[in-house]
Design a protein around this motif. Sequence first.
Motif, short mmCIF file in Angstrom:
data_model
loop_
_atom_site.label_atom_id
_atom_site.label_comp_id
_atom_site.label_asym_id
_atom_site.label_seq_id
_atom_site.Cartn_x
_atom_site.Cartn_y
_atom_site.Cartn_z
N PHE A 219 69.45 66.69 24.92
CA PHE A 219 70.04 65.35 24.85
C PHE A 219 69.44 64.53 25.98
O PHE A 219 68.78 65.06 26.88
CB PHE A 219 71.57 65.44 25.01
CG PHE A 219 72.01 66.10 26.29
CD1 PHE A 219 72.31 65.36 27.42
CD2 PHE A 219 72.10 67.48 26.37
CE1 PHE A 219 72.71 65.98 28.60
CE2 PHE A 219 72.49 68.12 27.55
CZ PHE A 219 72.79 67.36 28.67
N GLU A 220 69.65 63.23 25.92
CA GLU A 220 69.12 62.34 26.94
C GLU A 220 70.23 61.73 27.77
O GLU A 220 71.29 61.35 27.24
CB GLU A 220 68.29 61.22 26.30
CG GLU A 220 66.98 61.71 25.69
CD GLU A 220 66.12 60.56 25.18
OE1 GLU A 220 66.56 59.39 25.28
OE2 GLU A 220 65.01 60.84 24.67
N LEU A 221 69.98 61.63 29.08
CA LEU A 221 70.87 60.87 29.95
C LEU A 221 70.74 59.38 29.60
O LEU A 221 69.79 58.98 28.92
CB LEU A 221 70.49 61.08 31.42
CG LEU A 221 70.39 62.51 31.95
CD1 LEU A 221 70.18 62.49 33.46
CD2 LEU A 221 71.60 63.33 31.60
N PRO A 222 71.64 58.54 30.07
CA PRO A 222 71.48 57.10 29.85
C PRO A 222 70.14 56.57 30.36
O PRO A 222 69.63 55.57 29.86
CB PRO A 222 72.65 56.50 30.62
CG PRO A 222 73.68 57.56 30.62
CD PRO A 222 72.92 58.85 30.73
N SER A 223 69.54 57.26 31.32
CA SER A 223 68.23 56.87 31.86
C SER A 223 67.07 57.27 30.96
O SER A 223 65.95 56.79 31.13
CB SER A 223 68.04 57.52 33.23
OG SER A 223 68.15 58.93 33.12
N GLY A 224 67.33 58.18 30.02
CA GLY A 224 66.26 58.69 29.16
C GLY A 224 65.72 60.03 29.58
O GLY A 224 64.91 60.63 28.86
N ASN B 242 62.83 56.72 33.35
CA ASN B 242 62.94 58.18 33.33
C ASN B 242 61.66 58.82 33.88
O ASN B 242 60.71 59.06 33.15
CB ASN B 242 63.24 58.70 31.92
CG ASN B 242 62.22 58.22 30.89
OD1 ASN B 242 61.70 57.12 30.99
ND2 ASN B 242 61.92 59.06 29.93
N GLU B 243 61.66 59.06 35.17
CA GLU B 243 60.52 59.70 35.83
C GLU B 243 61.02 60.86 36.70
O GLU B 243 62.20 60.96 37.01
CB GLU B 243 59.76 58.69 36.70
CG GLU B 243 59.12 57.57 35.88
CD GLU B 243 58.24 56.65 36.74
OE1 GLU B 243 58.13 56.89 37.95
OE2 GLU B 243 57.68 55.69 36.17
N MET B 244 60.09 61.75 37.04
CA MET B 244 60.41 62.83 37.97
C MET B 244 59.62 62.64 39.25
O MET B 244 58.40 62.50 39.22
CB MET B 244 60.08 64.20 37.36
CG MET B 244 60.29 65.36 38.36
SD MET B 244 59.99 67.00 37.66
CE MET B 244 61.56 67.27 36.83
N HIS B 245 60.32 62.62 40.36
CA HIS B 245 59.65 62.50 41.65
C HIS B 245 59.05 63.84 42.05
O HIS B 245 57.89 63.90 42.45
CB HIS B 245 60.62 62.03 42.73
CG HIS B 245 59.98 61.75 44.05
ND1 HIS B 245 59.79 62.74 45.00
CD2 HIS B 245 59.45 60.62 44.55
CE1 HIS B 245 59.18 62.20 46.05
NE2 HIS B 245 58.97 60.93 45.81
N HIS B 246 59.82 64.93 41.95
CA HIS B 246 59.24 66.24 42.25
C HIS B 246 60.10 67.38 41.72
O HIS B 246 61.28 67.21 41.43
CB HIS B 246 59.02 66.42 43.77
CG HIS B 246 60.28 66.45 44.59
ND1 HIS B 246 60.74 65.37 45.30
CD2 HIS B 246 61.16 67.45 44.85
CE1 HIS B 246 61.84 65.68 45.94
NE2 HIS B 246 62.13 66.95 45.69
N ILE B 247 59.47 68.53 41.60
CA ILE B 247 60.13 69.80 41.38
C ILE B 247 59.98 70.59 42.68
O ILE B 247 58.94 70.51 43.33
CB ILE B 247 59.51 70.57 40.19
CG1 ILE B 247 60.19 71.93 39.98
CG2 ILE B 247 58.01 70.75 40.35
CD1 ILE B 247 59.69 72.69 38.75
N ALA B 248 61.03 71.32 43.06
CA ALA B 248 60.99 72.04 44.34
C ALA B 248 61.11 73.55 44.12
O ALA B 248 61.88 74.01 43.27
CB ALA B 248 62.12 71.58 45.25
N PHE B 249 60.33 74.29 44.91
CA PHE B 249 60.40 75.74 44.94
C PHE B 249 60.81 76.19 46.34
O PHE B 249 60.39 75.60 47.34
CB PHE B 249 59.06 76.37 44.55
CG PHE B 249 58.73 76.22 43.10
CD1 PHE B 249 59.21 77.14 42.17
CD2 PHE B 249 57.97 75.15 42.63
CE1 PHE B 249 58.92 77.01 40.82
CE2 PHE B 249 57.68 75.01 41.29
CZ PHE B 249 58.15 75.94 40.38
N TRP B 250 61.59 77.24 46.39
CA TRP B 250 62.21 77.72 47.63
C TRP B 250 61.37 78.79 48.31
O TRP B 250 60.86 79.71 47.66
CB TRP B 250 63.58 78.31 47.31
CG TRP B 250 64.24 79.00 48.46
CD1 TRP B 250 64.20 80.34 48.75
CD2 TRP B 250 65.06 78.42 49.47
NE1 TRP B 250 64.93 80.62 49.88
CE2 TRP B 250 65.47 79.44 50.34
CE3 TRP B 250 65.48 77.11 49.73
CZ2 TRP B 250 66.29 79.22 51.44
CZ3 TRP B 250 66.29 76.88 50.83
CH2 TRP B 250 66.68 77.92 51.66
#
Length: 320
Positions: free
Chosen positions: A113-118, A219-227
């Motif tokens: 599903f999509e958030l209101p932001s897409g 609807n953009e992604m700034h980053h994915i993070a790994f620990w």
Amino acid sequence: MEKFIYAPEIAKLGHVALVTENLDKSLWFFKEIIGLEETREVNGTHYLRAWGDFEHHTLSITAGETSYIDHIGWKAKRREDVANFARLLEDAGTEVRWIAAGEEAGQGEAIRFELPSGHRFEIYFDMEKPQAEEGRKSVLKNQVYKAWAKGVSPRRIDHVNLQTSMDNHLIVTYLQETLGFKLREYLVNSDDKQVVGWMSVTNLVHDVAMMSKPSVGPNEMHHIAFWQDNAQDILRTADILSEQEVSFVGPGKHGISQAMFIYVKDPGSGLRVEIFTNSYLIFEPDWEPIKWTYAEYQKNGSTYWGDRRRDDVNIQAVKA
């Protein structure tokens, strides 16, 4: 609205599905530089995970004409929560699409599903937890792969940071009221309007962050993070990236989240990756969200100490 015996819940961040315009470069970056292990490849999609991740994949990579995030997967706490979330979302006016078991390799039935932001989210419960084959398998029974086999070698996926041009309070409220996320810290601008929210369903400061900026798309992604386990691992990451002549931002320490960081970009897709450690955990059931003003954010919130080169960090997000 149908009444539930208990509200459906999200247990954790599961995976990110990346589409890249240069598959070879992205696979080189995530497998050889970041050091993720490939579970398998199915119909052109490569399924990867870190050495401490247990599920079938925490990142999938598929070739495409442009780079974007296809979806972000979240694991439900109970199998029945998938259907319960579907009913809850539909009652809230959100269109839901069912994903058949096996449509995404290793995964059972799910909803998207999509958030209101897409931004496109997926909720699932069943996911294979394959063992590593001989040669890559850890001698520890509670660990999947050998640690430090190659590259930066993070332990596990940690969080995602999303960007939108939409009203931040609207999207954060949707995540709270519809999906059960808790607001942990937030940032307001000079007009006292909320522009960033750090939210979680676990004891982490954030499983997801939502940043609002008029200069980005909805609807953009700034980053994915790994620990990684500790600060020394961050310094080792800086050495590895420098040796490979891969540019990065950091090391530094955020005031918000109190975590040490390095940012580096996948040359194939442009997706930014944060290598992340330390931070703090939240166990208080009555936690009150911490407010940061823009002046406080500029002074200590974004970078408490360390590399303050922010231009590369704050632009050119990948469409989600």
